[in-house]
Design an enzyme around this catalytic site. Structure first.
Site, PDB file in Angstrom:
ATOM      1  N   ASP A 108       0.835  -1.210   0.000  1.00  0.00           N
ATOM      2  CA  ASP A 108       0.000   0.000   0.000  1.00  0.00           C
ATOM      3  C   ASP A 108       0.862   1.248   0.000  1.00  0.00           C
ATOM      4  O   ASP A 108       1.864   1.326   0.732  1.00  0.00           O
ATOM      5  CB  ASP A 108      -0.881   0.034   1.251  1.00  0.00           C
ATOM      6  CG  ASP A 108      -2.256  -0.540   0.991  1.00  0.00           C
ATOM      7  OD1 ASP A 108      -2.326  -1.647   0.432  1.00  0.00           O
ATOM      8  OD2 ASP A 108      -3.260   0.123   1.351  1.00  0.00           O
ATOM      9  N   GLU A 159     -14.660   3.363  -7.491  1.00  0.00           N
ATOM     10  CA  GLU A 159     -14.984   2.012  -7.029  1.00  0.00           C
ATOM     11  C   GLU A 159     -15.025   2.066  -5.511  1.00  0.00           C
ATOM     12  O   GLU A 159     -13.988   2.154  -4.855  1.00  0.00           O
ATOM     13  CB  GLU A 159     -13.922   1.009  -7.482  1.00  0.00           C
ATOM     14  CG  GLU A 159     -14.315  -0.422  -7.127  1.00  0.00           C
ATOM     15  CD  GLU A 159     -13.147  -1.345  -6.814  1.00  0.00           C
ATOM     16  OE1 GLU A 159     -13.365  -2.562  -6.833  1.00  0.00           O
ATOM     17  OE2 GLU A 159     -12.034  -0.882  -6.533  1.00  0.00           O
ATOM     18  N   ASP A 188      -9.607   3.096  -8.517  1.00  0.00           N
ATOM     19  CA  ASP A 188      -9.615   1.789  -7.879  1.00  0.00           C
ATOM     20  C   ASP A 188      -9.624   1.921  -6.352  1.00  0.00           C
ATOM     21  O   ASP A 188      -8.897   2.744  -5.795  1.00  0.00           O
ATOM     22  CB  ASP A 188      -8.332   1.062  -8.324  1.00  0.00           C
ATOM     23  CG  ASP A 188      -8.297  -0.402  -7.966  1.00  0.00           C
ATOM     24  OD1 ASP A 188      -9.240  -1.109  -8.334  1.00  0.00           O
ATOM     25  OD2 ASP A 188      -7.319  -0.824  -7.331  1.00  0.00           O
TER      26      ASP A 188
HETATM   27  C1  GLC Z   1      -9.991  -3.508  -7.279  1.00  0.00           C
HETATM   28  C2  GLC Z   1     -10.017  -4.123  -8.653  1.00  0.00           C
HETATM   29  C3  GLC Z   1      -9.458  -5.526  -8.586  1.00  0.00           C
HETATM   30  C4  GLC Z   1      -8.051  -5.478  -8.058  1.00  0.00           C
HETATM   31  C5  GLC Z   1      -7.979  -4.731  -6.731  1.00  0.00           C
HETATM   32  C6  GLC Z   1      -6.564  -4.417  -6.368  1.00  0.00           C
HETATM   33  O1  GLC Z   1     -10.849  -4.130  -6.401  1.00  0.00           O
HETATM   34  O2  GLC Z   1     -11.304  -4.075  -9.182  1.00  0.00           O
HETATM   35  O3  GLC Z   1      -9.482  -6.145  -9.836  1.00  0.00           O
HETATM   36  O4  GLC Z   1      -7.566  -6.787  -7.862  1.00  0.00           O
HETATM   37  O5  GLC Z   1      -8.672  -3.506  -6.783  1.00  0.00           O
HETATM   38  O6  GLC Z   1      -6.063  -3.393  -7.173  1.00  0.00           O
END
Ligand code: GLC
Length: 554
Positions: free
Chosen positions: A171, A243, A201
């Site tokens: 991270d 997301e 993301d």
């Molecule tokens: C998000 C993406 C996934 C990825 C994760 C880590 O959840 O959609 O595909 O593995 O992040 O970056």
């Protein structure tokens, strides 16, 4: 209210460059191949393309482990190819969104390499370290069953580093102002190369406090405003699609009460109830979820999706609801993933049943927000469960019945093209469906075209109308003096529903069917009585078809 927000009535199509089209015969898709297919996407009615990560990466999480944010992975082409692509998209009036994966880097990223090997490295504090293994190291894994811990000891640094995802994805210490400045620089770079924004993301993790002593991480929401302000300053019409699989109570923290944070978020809350509705023929939790996610600032927008490149995450359903979805769509353990989801593509989940596929996509195109399609969905592509984890649903696009489904001239492709059985490229492919006026591809094309003529859904206010049956979802949208009513029957049996549309201008008693010849006239009590076939759906205009003569400007 500004009326030219492009994302409000967009049709987004997500794809990974790797799996779309291989122009140079090395078995891996590339930007030149994708660019050659832009006319296909344009013809389908797609107005924005979202690209999954294509930057340099060891590829251990399908590119979500970036080792150079300012590059194109050589397997996919060059920065030159990228700019040709964004230019070609622009020529066709299409927008490009790209994934922005800045919660973490690859462990091979030079920043991490420097940080781990030298305590005095300027990058040391770009990551999150601990001398001892933190007490909560076995908590908060995103990939349970595959990922063992969130803190792994690095033998070179002789310290533990934090990783919310796999151990090869350390991270970033996003509280560090230098890291924040770098995130802006990355956004600025790609904006300059022609993109209209980012699918960001893992947003809740990006803004979370991180560290060995953090047990319940607080989110630093002001970061979202900084990202937004920066973007708007550099390029006014660019957006962030977040997301963030969060609870409705937190929605406004992400959108911003004054609409000053993320423009768009995926509606995970609705997504899970939609699948429950399809599994249990019960529209009530979905209607409730729509209500719970209703309040948002005018400029904010939901991204509505069915499946994406990850597992179908059912983690926030009740155990009984989750079990109902597992039983209906992913009963075998091999179909499930991370104790919370289903890794299959949609078409096999629905046994390739055309009626249910149409029902599902009709919902996706008419729930409040902007539809986000996944590549291959338009031809009802299948999956390959012999591939590990989420790779089963990331196989090459099936263009024709020629070698490798027309994806590549290579003998071996990065993942095998699905072949044989009900979903093989020999039968499920674009060329074949193009020739057949009744194909799923042509249905999707027509439905997109109709959806684009219903800005009420992207822009308007939505209420669910009480019907006489729990299996039927009835939504009414209002925008600029125009209204539409959309019905879905989630049950296999036909249903007769009786409902009132409510007050309208114009001819109140008429519902004009937009997809078939099944118009409805209200009775003297203003009630409509409509019979929906099993898994049936209806898109109605309220009043007559001269609605555009009645549309107001505000
Ligand atoms: C998000 C993406 C996934 C990825 C994760 C880590 O959840 O959609 O595909 O593995 O992040 O970056």
């Amino acid at each position: 209210m500004i009326s030219d927000l492009w994302y409000k009535n967009a049709v987004v199509y997500c794809l990974s460059v790797e799996s779309f089209m291989d122009s140079d015969g090395d078995g891996v898709g590339d930007f030149r191949g994708l660019t050659r297919r832009l006319d296909y996407l344009h013809g389908l009615g797609v107005t924005a393309v979202w690209l999954m990560p294509f930057q340099a990466s060891p590829g251990r999480d399908d590119g979500y482990d970036v080792s150079d944010f300012y590059s194109v992975d050589p397997r996919y082409g060059t920065l030159g190819d990228f700019v040709e692509f964004t230019h070609a998209a622009k020529q066709r009036g299409m927008r490009v969104l790209i994934d922005l994966v800045v919660n973490h880097t690859s462990d091979q990223h030079p920043w991490f390499q420097s940080a781990r090997s030298d305590p005095k490295s300027p990058y040391r504090d770009w990551y999150v370290w601990s001398d001892k293994k933190p007490k909560n190291a076995d908590q908060g894994m995103v990939f349970p069953g595959v990922q063992k811990t969130t803190w792994t000891r690095d033998p070179i640094a002789k310290k533990y580093y934090f990783h919310r995802f796999y151990e090869f994805q350390p991270d970033l210490n996003t509280s560090n102002p230098h890291v924040q400045a770098e995130i802006l620089r990355i956004m600025g770079f790609w904006i300059q190369l022609g993109v209209s924004g980012f699918r960001m993301d893992a947003v809740p993790f990006v803004i979370a406090e991180k560290g060995p002593d953090v047990s319940t991480p607080k989110e630093q929401f002001q970061m979202l405003r900084t990202f937004r302000e920066f973007l708007q300053w550099r390029k006014g019409d660019s957006v962030i699609l977040a997301e963030a699989n969060v609870l409705p109570d937190d929605d406004m923290k992400y959108f911003g009460v004054d609409g000053d944070r993320m423009q768009m978020m995926f509606n995970f809350h609705v997504n899970q109830r939609l699948f429950y509705g399809l599994a249990a023929a019960d529209a009530r939790p979905l209607a409730k979820a729509l209500k719970e996610t209703q309040s948002k600032y005018d400029t904010a927008q939901w991204g509505i999706f069915l499946r994406n490149h990850d597992e179908l995450d059912l983690g926030r359903l009740s155990p009984e609801q989750r079990q109902a979805v597992f039983d209906a769509f992913g009963p075998d353990k091999t179909m499930q993933l991370y104790d919370r989801g289903i890794r299959r593509r949609l078409a096999p989940m629905l046994d390739g049943d055309r009626r249910r596929l149409e029902l599902a996509y009709s919902l996706m195109f008419t729930l409040p927000g902007t539809p986000v399609l996944r590549y291959g969905d338009e031809i009802a592509m299948g999956d390959d469960l012999s591939l590990p984890e989420r790779n089963c649903a990331r196989t090459p696009m099936q263009w024709s019945s020629e070698k490798q489904g027309g994806f590549s001239k290579a003998d071996k492709t990065f993942l095998p093209v699905i072949s044989g059985g009900g979903f093989g490229f020999e039968t499920v492919n674009v060329a074949q469906q193009r020739r057949d006026p009744n194909s799923f591809l042509n249905w999707i094309e027509r439905i997109i075209r109709m959806r684009q003529e219903l800005p009420e859904i992207g822009w308007g206010d939505c209420v669910s109308l009480p019907t006489s049956d729990d299996a039927v979802l009835a939504l009414r949208y209002d925008w600029r003096n125009n209204a539409v009513v959309i019905l879905h029957n989630l049950a296999a049996e036909p249903k007769e529903v009786v409902f009132r549309v409510g007050p309208v201008d114009g001819e109140p008693g008429r519902l004009v069917d937009l997809l078939a010849q099944a118009h409805s006239e209200a009775d003297e009590d203003d009630r409509h009585r409509i019979v929906l076939e099993g898994y049936g759906y209806r898109w109605f205009r309220v009043g007559g078809l001269n609605y555009l003569l009645d549309r107001s400007d505000i």
